[in-house]
Design an enzyme around this catalytic site. Structure first.
Site, PDB file in Angstrom:
ATOM      1  CE  LYS A 197     -11.816  11.337  52.400  1.00  0.00           C
ATOM      2  NZ  LYS A 197     -12.698  12.366  52.968  1.00  0.00           N
ATOM      3  CD  GLU A 222     -11.118  19.518  50.489  1.00  0.00           C
ATOM      4  OE1 GLU A 222     -11.471  20.110  49.459  1.00  0.00           O
ATOM      5  OE2 GLU A 222     -11.709  18.504  50.930  1.00  0.00           O
ATOM      6  CB  SER A 278     -13.381   4.536  55.796  1.00  0.00           C
ATOM      7  OG  SER A 278     -12.337   4.705  56.734  1.00  0.00           O
TER       8      SER A 278
END
Lengths: 391, 259
Positions: free
Chosen positions: A89, A111, A377
């Protein structure tokens, strides 16, 4: 490029900007500026330096020997879990915060579902000394307490989304409404390849560093710059978009997207959007989404909060529709099992999202000489409770 | 009737046109037709019938709340049409549906518009329909059913874009008074008045109707000074929320604005 976004923001029939006029000027400002800014030398220099020195890139491409032996093939793990804040991220939040600064924005909103994107956003806001408001579903706030604490410690305000189902989709709605109400000073930092154009393209660009590195690293390790297959989980699909990006037009590389089946595809408690969904508009983008006969959006379910989203990014809808990517799915149980397996075989505790990608290894027939890259990830620290409860 | 009924209303040169928004299925699943009759009886000039949506991006808390209650009540597409049809049998003022693009797309544009005609709906407001997409893909279909869209314009919409939205609109253009979601602000600032004046100077083809931020007689008056009409939504829904006798509340609410 065949799978690149077109001038109007579409991937085939998916994408676009289906937004109320109230958002038009906000989105237009981004659309008019994002490529110019991102492609500038000064941006690239700052972006690359932060990825290297702050995030810790390049992330290793690790040959998982014992995992490979188990499946009698060659499996590499792209270690996005080793990034600062523990997931892919941050690649995107670094990129977008630099863009926001160049646009002169002073307030950042985001968000978050599981809180990973919220933490990554709060982190870059602390770094750049910008005000940060993170919208998070009231239910998610309760079930992801450690990440809420991290965001607060980083200086972000966490606002509960109390509308609708009180989870990620509603947090996204609330963030969009905040943006409508604050059109001048506020930048909306979206966490995945979703939302109106240009967000899906922009987030994919920032995440594309993943496949850029895979190319170089495979060249070193395998003496060829492509794998036979890439496996990634998809909720909105940002880690997959990044891992696929530089291979999209290279048809010899098989792209395998793994969706969360929750308690089972037909259990009524699932997030397998490509199977259960149909074409429609969510969060400003035409894509595949889970909806009822009247077009009301259905709340999905997965044990993994990061995959618990009723849509998928428009790029993925296009890749699936055109047959370029192949979709598999994994249930909660299969993901937990795959996560535990990796932990014991390689000493790596994966995030539950990434565990879904690993679960797909059980469903693929490998040849011994084939090279498969699994995009790992994120790391599993945030998921300890779920792992412990299920072992 | 379609477009004609809306055009007739604005061609009458009536002063201070009032529209009220009501959420179909709120507060009870079958409240809307009764409320619509009371409002029309009290002199409201046209009605916006909301089709509750799970993810209404342009709506503030009050209308979101009413939509979620309506959905919990079990409101669905069949009932939007059936209830609108029932309203149409008893009153003659223009009726518009307001909903989101995904709802219309899901049922299919042709089917949706066909049912609108059958139910006596005269126009549509779909806030997230992109004008470019409408122009290239859907306008011919709307034309076929003699139905039109009223596009929204906001304080951040450029003059050039306002003209484009006016070209594509039919019936009226929906002038959003403020850069916010519905029900967020009360009263008008000087800069909002300047914005209304700016639009007036553009000499648009369509009448302009102001919405968002109108809650009482005073704001209604001011809005009408600068436009051809005004829409009240959140304030009416709020009144219903606090009411023990919704029919009486509806009548009194409209009378208080009009008198």
């Amino acid at each position: 490029m065949q799978y690149e976004v077109d001038k109007l923001g579409f991937y085939g029939k998916y994408g676009g900007a289906f937004i109320p006029e109230l958002l038009h000027s906000n989105v237009e400002e981004l659309e008019d500026n994002y490529l110019k800014i991102i492609n500038s030398d000064s941006f690239q220099k700052e972006f690359r330096a932060l990825l290297r020195d702050y995030v810790g890139r390049p992330s290793p491409l690790y040959f998982a020997k014992r995992l490979s032996e188990k499946y009698n093939t060659k499996i590499y793990l792209k270690r996005e879990d080793l990034n600062h804040t523990g997931a892919h991220k941050i690649n995107n939040t670094i990129g977008q915060i630099l863009l926001a600064k160049r646009l002169g924005k002073t307030r950042i909103i985001a968000e978050t579902g599981a809180g990973q994107h919220g933490v990554a956003t709060a982190t870059v806001c602390a770094l750049m000394d910008l005000q940060c408001v993170v919208y998070m579903g009231e239910i998610d706030i309760a079930r992801q307490a450690p990440n809420v604490s991290r965001m607060k410690m980083l200086g972000a305000e966490v606002r509960p989304a109390k509308s609708g189902s009180k989870t990620l989709k509603d947090a996204t709605n609330e963030a969009i409404r905040d943006w409508i109400n604050n059109p001048k000073d506020t930048y909306y930092l979206i966490g995945s390849v979703v939302g109106p154009h240009p967000y899906p393209d922009m987030v994919a660009l920032f995440q594309s560093v993943i496949s850029e590195e895979i190319k170089k690293q495979l060249k070193d390790k395998e003496n060829r710059d492509y794998p036979d297959r890439i496996i990634a989980c998809i909720g909105g699909g940002s880690n997959a978009a990044g891992a696929y990006y530089h291979y999209l037009d290279d048809e010899k590389v098989e792209l395998v997207s793994v969706e969360a089946a929750g308690l089972g595809i037909n259990s009524g408690e699932s997030a397998a959007t490509s199977v259960l969904g149909s074409d429609g508009v969510i969060h400003g983008s035409m894509t595949k989404l889970m909806q009822d006969k009247d077009g009301q959006i259905i709340e999905p379910y997965s044990i993994s909060a990061g995959l618990d989203y009723p849509g998928i990014g428009p790029l993925h809808a296009h890749l699936i529709e055109s047959g370029r990517s192949k979709v598999l799915n994994a249930t909660d149980e299969e993901a937990i099992k795959a996560g535990l397996l990796l932990t014991r075989l390689e000493g790596i505790i994966p995030a539950l999202e990434s565990a879904h990608a690993l679960a797909a290894l059980e469903k693929i027939e490998f040849k011994p000489e084939e090279v498969t890259v699994v995009n790992l990830s994120g790391r599993g620290d945030k998921d300890m409770k779920a792992y412990l409860k299920n072992t | 009737m379609g477009k004609e009924r809306i055009n007739n209303l604005f061609n009458k040169n009536k002063k201070e046109i009032l529209s009220i928004y009501l959420t179909t299925g709120y507060p009870e699943i079958d409240s809307m037709p009764v409320l619509a009759e009371k409002l029309a009886g009290a002199g409201v000039d046209f009605l916006e019938l909301g089709m509750p949506y799970s993810d209404p991006l342009a709506d503030g808390e009050t209308i979101q709340y009413s939509s979620s209650i309506a959905l919990k009540n079990g409101i669905d597409f069949d009932q939007y049409f059936n209830q609108a049809k029932a309203v149409r049998q008893n009153i003659d003022i223009p009726l518009l549906f307001m909903g989101y693009f995904n709802q219309v797309l899901r049922i299919g544009i042709d089917t949706f518009l066909d049912k609108c005609v059958d139910s006596g709906i005269d126009g549509l407001i779909i806030p997230d329909m992109p004008p470019e997409v409408y122009k290239n893909k859907y306008k011919p279909i709307f034309d076929k059913y003699d139905l039109g869209l009223s596009f929204l314009i906001t304080p951040t919409t450029s003059d050039e874009r306002i003209k484009m939205l006016d070209e594509l609109s039919s019936g009226f253009v929906y002038v959003v008074s403020t850069s916010s979601t519905t029900g967020k602000t009360i009263g008008f600032s000087d800069s909002q008045i300047d914005y209304f004046k700016r639009i007036n100077k553009l000499n648009l083809n369509n009448p302009m109707v102001i919405g968002f931020g109108i809650s009482d007689k005073q704001t209604f008056r001011i809005a009408n000074k600068h436009s051809d009409g005004a829409i009240i939504g959140s304030a009416f829904i709020k009144a219903l929320k606090d009411s023990k006798d919704i029919e009486k509340t509806a009548m009194e609410f409209a009378q208080n604005i009009i008198k």
